[in-house]
Design a protein around this motif. Structure first.
Motif, PDB file in Angstrom:
ATOM      1  N   LYS A  45       0.829  -1.223   0.000  1.00  0.00           N
ATOM      2  CA  LYS A  45       0.000   0.000   0.000  1.00  0.00           C
ATOM      3  C   LYS A  45       0.853   1.260   0.000  1.00  0.00           C
ATOM      4  CE  LYS A  45      -3.373  -2.836   1.873  1.00  0.00           C
ATOM      5  NZ  LYS A  45      -3.239  -3.678   3.040  1.00  0.00           N
ATOM      6  N   TYR A  67       6.164  -1.501  13.070  1.00  0.00           N
ATOM      7  CA  TYR A  67       5.270  -1.858  11.974  1.00  0.00           C
ATOM      8  C   TYR A  67       4.171  -2.770  12.522  1.00  0.00           C
ATOM      9  CZ  TYR A  67       4.173  -3.016   7.076  1.00  0.00           C
ATOM     10  OH  TYR A  67       3.558  -3.165   5.859  1.00  0.00           O
ATOM     11  N   GLY A  69       1.062  -5.085  11.901  1.00  0.00           N
ATOM     12  CA  GLY A  69       0.477  -5.837  10.778  1.00  0.00           C
ATOM     13  C   GLY A  69       1.498  -6.033   9.678  1.00  0.00           C
ATOM     14  N   THR A  75       6.000  -5.046   2.242  1.00  0.00           N
ATOM     15  CA  THR A  75       6.311  -3.614   2.351  1.00  0.00           C
ATOM     16  C   THR A  75       7.539  -3.411   3.247  1.00  0.00           C
ATOM     17  OG1 THR A  75       4.011  -3.004   2.019  1.00  0.00           O
ATOM     18  CG2 THR A  75       5.403  -1.364   3.118  1.00  0.00           C
ATOM     19  N   PHE A  94       0.036 -10.994  14.384  1.00  0.00           N
ATOM     20  CA  PHE A  94      -0.568 -12.011  15.251  1.00  0.00           C
ATOM     21  C   PHE A  94      -0.863 -13.342  14.566  1.00  0.00           C
ATOM     22  CE2 PHE A  94      -5.338 -10.429  15.381  1.00  0.00           C
ATOM     23  CZ  PHE A  94      -5.456 -10.641  14.017  1.00  0.00           C
ATOM     24  N   SER A  95      -0.561 -13.445  13.265  1.00  0.00           N
ATOM     25  CA  SER A  95      -0.757 -14.729  12.589  1.00  0.00           C
ATOM     26  C   SER A  95       0.578 -15.490  12.562  1.00  0.00           C
ATOM     27  CB  SER A  95      -1.262 -14.491  11.163  1.00  0.00           C
ATOM     28  OG  SER A  95      -0.976 -15.617  10.365  1.00  0.00           O
ATOM     29  N   MET A  98       1.951 -16.166   9.071  1.00  0.00           N
ATOM     30  CA  MET A  98       2.615 -15.003   8.449  1.00  0.00           C
ATOM     31  C   MET A  98       4.015 -14.818   9.040  1.00  0.00           C
ATOM     32  SD  MET A  98       0.426 -13.955   6.338  1.00  0.00           S
ATOM     33  CE  MET A  98      -1.292 -14.053   6.008  1.00  0.00           C
ATOM     34  N   ALA A 117       2.596 -11.236  18.057  1.00  0.00           N
ATOM     35  CA  ALA A 117       1.866 -10.586  19.155  1.00  0.00           C
ATOM     36  C   ALA A 117       0.662  -9.848  18.593  1.00  0.00           C
ATOM     37  CB  ALA A 117       2.780  -9.590  19.870  1.00  0.00           C
ATOM     38  N   ALA A 119      -1.254  -6.499  18.182  1.00  0.00           N
ATOM     39  CA  ALA A 119      -0.954  -5.061  18.192  1.00  0.00           C
ATOM     40  C   ALA A 119      -1.878  -4.293  19.133  1.00  0.00           C
ATOM     41  CB  ALA A 119      -1.076  -4.506  16.772  1.00  0.00           C
ATOM     42  N   ARG A 120      -3.009  -4.904  19.506  1.00  0.00           N
ATOM     43  CA  ARG A 120      -3.936  -4.222  20.433  1.00  0.00           C
ATOM     44  C   ARG A 120      -3.404  -4.185  21.863  1.00  0.00           C
ATOM     45  NH1 ARG A 120      -8.088  -7.114  17.604  1.00  0.00           N
ATOM     46  NH2 ARG A 120      -9.342  -5.660  16.402  1.00  0.00           N
ATOM     47  N   ASP A 138      -0.979  -1.191   9.321  1.00  0.00           N
ATOM     48  CA  ASP A 138      -1.761  -1.793   8.227  1.00  0.00           C
ATOM     49  C   ASP A 138      -2.369  -3.089   8.758  1.00  0.00           C
ATOM     50  OD1 ASP A 138      -2.851  -2.542   5.815  1.00  0.00           O
ATOM     51  OD2 ASP A 138      -0.951  -3.124   4.895  1.00  0.00           O
ATOM     52  N   VAL A 139      -3.319  -2.958   9.697  1.00  0.00           N
ATOM     53  CA  VAL A 139      -3.880  -4.151  10.337  1.00  0.00           C
ATOM     54  C   VAL A 139      -5.260  -4.545   9.800  1.00  0.00           C
ATOM     55  CG1 VAL A 139      -2.587  -4.119  12.512  1.00  0.00           C
ATOM     56  CG2 VAL A 139      -4.662  -2.735  12.302  1.00  0.00           C
ATOM     57  N   GLN A 141      -8.316  -3.693  10.518  1.00  0.00           N
ATOM     58  CA  GLN A 141      -9.250  -4.012  11.605  1.00  0.00           C
ATOM     59  C   GLN A 141     -10.217  -2.847  11.784  1.00  0.00           C
ATOM     60  OE1 GLN A 141      -9.528  -6.748  13.274  1.00  0.00           O
ATOM     61  NE2 GLN A 141      -7.569  -7.813  13.156  1.00  0.00           N
TER      62      GLN A 141
HETATM   63  C1  SAM Z   1      -3.256  -6.175   4.987  1.00  0.00           C
HETATM   64  S1  SAM Z   1      -2.196  -7.263   5.829  1.00  0.00           S
HETATM   65  C2  SAM Z   1      -0.676  -6.362   5.924  1.00  0.00           C
HETATM   66  C3  SAM Z   1       0.160  -6.360   4.671  1.00  0.00           C
HETATM   67  C4  SAM Z   1       1.532  -5.740   4.928  1.00  0.00           C
HETATM   68  N1  SAM Z   1       1.389  -4.524   5.657  1.00  0.00           N
HETATM   69  C5  SAM Z   1       2.339  -5.447   3.692  1.00  0.00           C
HETATM   70  O1  SAM Z   1       2.107  -4.424   3.043  1.00  0.00           O
HETATM   71  O2  SAM Z   1       3.254  -6.221   3.368  1.00  0.00           O
HETATM   72  C6  SAM Z   1      -2.761  -7.081   7.500  1.00  0.00           C
HETATM   73  C7  SAM Z   1      -1.967  -7.935   8.476  1.00  0.00           C
HETATM   74  O3  SAM Z   1      -2.291  -7.480   9.797  1.00  0.00           O
HETATM   75  C8  SAM Z   1      -2.347  -8.598  10.647  1.00  0.00           C
HETATM   76  N2  SAM Z   1      -3.145  -8.198  11.832  1.00  0.00           N
HETATM   77  C9  SAM Z   1      -4.455  -7.881  11.868  1.00  0.00           C
HETATM   78  N3  SAM Z   1      -4.818  -7.537  13.112  1.00  0.00           N
HETATM   79  C10 SAM Z   1      -3.723  -7.635  13.892  1.00  0.00           C
HETATM   80  C11 SAM Z   1      -3.466  -7.412  15.273  1.00  0.00           C
HETATM   81  N4  SAM Z   1      -4.427  -7.017  16.097  1.00  0.00           N
HETATM   82  N5  SAM Z   1      -2.213  -7.608  15.734  1.00  0.00           N
HETATM   83  C12 SAM Z   1      -1.222  -8.028  14.890  1.00  0.00           C
HETATM   84  N6  SAM Z   1      -1.407  -8.266  13.574  1.00  0.00           N
HETATM   85  C13 SAM Z   1      -2.643  -8.060  13.073  1.00  0.00           C
HETATM   86  C14 SAM Z   1      -2.984  -9.690   9.779  1.00  0.00           C
HETATM   87  O4  SAM Z   1      -2.713 -10.992  10.268  1.00  0.00           O
HETATM   88  C15 SAM Z   1      -2.332  -9.413   8.427  1.00  0.00           C
HETATM   89  O5  SAM Z   1      -1.154 -10.172   8.248  1.00  0.00           O
END
Ligand code: SAM
Length: 215
Positions: A45, A67, A69, A75, A94-95, A98, A117, A119-120, A138-139, A141
């Motif tokens: 993005k 960073y 997410g 990125t 948190f996945s 990933m 972990a 991020a919240r 970039d989460v 959510q």
């Molecule tokens: C749209 S993808 C990010 C793509 C990445 N930013 C990139 O450009 O390479 C969103 C990521 O945020 C992670 N995510 C969502 N909510 C999260 C949270 N509360 N804590 C940590 N990771 C989270 C998801 O598992 C996912 O891998």
């Protein structure tokens, strides 16, 4: 533009700190002794925002980034080229799946620290992260702006910057994306002076990208 980012025709690229190692299926260009990794706007993005005219890119060598997410590091690999070995990227994801893929990237790029972990809940992993110059969020959510602000409060240096990709559909599937962007901007404006606001269509539907500086 900073020297670590260059334009090749319409493409942006970063000078690789890990030559001959790809982070995703990016194209690689060679110029003299340097290898330049083409920044795919369909997969990043921030790459899309630059293609859409974002020039307000508060990145520099040696900076520290949190960073949120980070996913598999697409990125982040370009940010890693930019901040170089003097800088550091703390990547929260948190996945577990990933993070497994991210570790392949971070094994070639020692300036990326993967942290499995939520991020919240920065209180659970705060001891592993130092104060940073930029929080990138970039989460995707519903509470993405709140997550960014909670983390900025703890980790962002005074006068530091933020970048956030706002995914309207994650916040409200029924509302008009334009209304969501206004609403999120208002929330973030309590903490940040928003200096840029770019719509990511057609690279990412119903997404906006904001850059700001902590007030
Ligand atoms: C749209 S993808 C990010 C793509 C990445 N930013 C990139 O450009 O390479 C969103 C990521 O945020 C992670 N995510 C969502 N909510 C999260 C949270 N509360 N804590 C940590 N990771 C989270 C998801 O598992 C996912 O891998």
């Amino acid at each position: 533009m900073i020297p670590e980012i260059q334009r090749f025709g319409r493409d942006f690229a970063t000078r690789s700190i890990a030559p001959r190692k790809k982070a995703y299926d990016e194209r690689v260009l060679r110029k003299g002794r340097d290898e330049w990794r083409v920044w795919d706007p369909k997969k990043s993005k921030l790459g899309a925002a630059m293609q859409k005219g974002l020039t307000d890119v508060p990145l520099r060598r040696g900076m520290k980034i949190l960073y949120l997410g980070i996913s598999t590091g697409t990125t982040a690999s370009h940010l890693s080229d930019i901040v170089g070995f003097e800088g550091m990227i703390y990547g929260i994801e948190f996945s577990a799946r990933m993070v497994r893929d991210l570790m392949q990237v971070s094994s070639q790029r020692k300036n990326i620290v993967p942290i499995l972990a939520d991020a919240r809940m920065p209180e659970n992993w705060a001891q592993r992260v130092e104060k940073v110059d930029l929080v990138y969020c970039d989460v995707a959510q519903r509470d993405q702006s709140e997550i960014l602000m909670r983390n900025a409060k703890v980790f962002l240096k005074k006068g530091g910057h933020m970048m956030i990709a706002i995914k309207a559909r994650s916040i409200d599937v029924a509302a008009k994306p334009r209304d969501i962007f206004v609403q999120e901007k208002q929330k973030l404006s309590k903490m940040f002076n928003i200096t840029s606001d770019v719509n990511l269509n057609p690279f990412e539907k119903d997404h906006a990208f904001f850059v700001g500086r902590m007030i």
